[in-house]
Design a protein around this motif. Sequence first.
Motif, mmCIF file in Angstrom:
data_model
loop_
_atom_site.group_PDB
_atom_site.id
_atom_site.type_symbol
_atom_site.label_atom_id
_atom_site.label_comp_id
_atom_site.label_asym_id
_atom_site.label_seq_id
_atom_site.Cartn_x
_atom_site.Cartn_y
_atom_site.Cartn_z
ATOM 1 N N UNK A 111 42.734 43.517 59.929
ATOM 2 C CA UNK A 111 41.248 43.963 60.344
ATOM 3 C C UNK A 111 40.258 43.328 59.345
ATOM 4 N N UNK A 112 40.450 42.932 58.013
ATOM 5 C CA UNK A 112 39.595 42.386 56.957
ATOM 6 C C UNK A 112 39.133 40.955 57.567
ATOM 7 N N UNK A 113 37.781 41.033 57.289
ATOM 8 C CA UNK A 113 37.132 39.685 57.733
ATOM 9 C C UNK A 113 37.172 38.681 56.628
ATOM 10 N N UNK A 114 37.392 39.016 55.634
ATOM 11 C CA UNK A 114 37.827 38.022 54.516
ATOM 12 C C UNK A 114 39.117 38.421 53.726
ATOM 13 N N UNK A 115 40.236 38.227 54.336
ATOM 14 C CA UNK A 115 41.426 38.639 53.785
ATOM 15 C C UNK A 115 41.784 38.082 52.370
ATOM 16 N N UNK A 116 41.577 36.920 52.197
ATOM 17 C CA UNK A 116 41.829 36.279 51.050
ATOM 18 C C UNK A 116 40.929 36.822 49.692
ATOM 19 N N UNK A 118 40.040 39.811 49.953
ATOM 20 C CA UNK A 118 40.708 41.194 49.829
ATOM 21 C C UNK A 118 41.722 41.184 48.706
ATOM 22 N N UNK A 119 42.503 40.249 48.940
ATOM 23 C CA UNK A 119 43.797 39.945 47.983
ATOM 24 C C UNK A 119 43.503 39.710 46.490
ATOM 25 N N UNK A 120 42.372 39.115 46.473
ATOM 26 C CA UNK A 120 42.114 38.720 45.220
ATOM 27 C C UNK A 120 41.529 40.088 44.424
ATOM 28 N N UNK A 121 40.695 40.706 45.240
ATOM 29 C CA UNK A 121 40.075 42.200 44.732
ATOM 30 C C UNK A 121 41.256 43.008 44.414
ATOM 31 N N UNK A 122 42.143 43.043 45.374
ATOM 32 C CA UNK A 122 43.321 44.113 44.910
ATOM 33 C C UNK A 122 43.938 43.763 43.581
#
Length: 208
Positions: A111-116, A118-122
């Motif tokens: 559902x994330x609009x900016x998946x990459x 989000x991965x970098x934030x994780x």
Amino acid sequence: MEGMIAKWYTANTGKSLDEFAKLARRIAGQLPPGSALLDVAPGPGYFSIELAKLGAYSITGLDISHTFVEIASRKAAEAGVHVEFRQGNASSMPFAQDTFDFLVCRAAFKNFAQPVRALREMCRVLKPGGRCLIIDLRKDASIESINHEVEGMGLNPVNKALTKLAFRTMLLKSAYTKEQFRYMLSQAKFQRADIRESGIGFEISMTK
Ligand SMILES: C[S@@+](CC[C@H](N)C(=O)[O-])C[C@H]1O[C@@H](n2cnc3c(N)ncnc32)[C@H](O)[C@@H]1O
């Protein structure tokens, strides 16, 4: 509308508490007392609440929906556990780097609009050596296997039909393939990443 869907999802997934409890036991088995865990996009918060019952962890949930933050906070209070549910975006997390020992993200990544991002934030908010588990639907799950899964969710006939429809029309469309996931992961800085198929979904385990 958003509030109605949040309430519908909360009631539906509330029928699968066993599944959340099982996942919580599995994670607790790998998590020393005192560990800091982040539940990314916890929705109604069932996983975090089940985990909080199992040990002295410091648990935070970050969800973009104010409605879900309210619902999850209320449910944690009702269960008598402490989880800090707060509002925010997985692609721009309000946490310092190297904050968490473990991160879980279930049924939400697609559902994330900016998946990459989000991965970098994780990766950024995890401590070095910290681990992350993403569980999500995979795009190549068959309609038959999805229907079978929904049959086991304990839903009434109307909600069963609506859930099957949601999988077919929305969820499968936004789901990723293993290859797409690999490509996205190559743009974040995890030391290790492993993608394993499991039922209608996959589990992606990463280590910072
Ligand atoms: C289907 S629910 C999953 C909830 C829960 N993890 C579970 O397993 O039941 C998806 C959640 O993702 C949240 N969400 C969507 N985009 C988000 C974002 N960019 N950042 C944080 N949460 C987000 C939604 O508000 C919703 O609570």
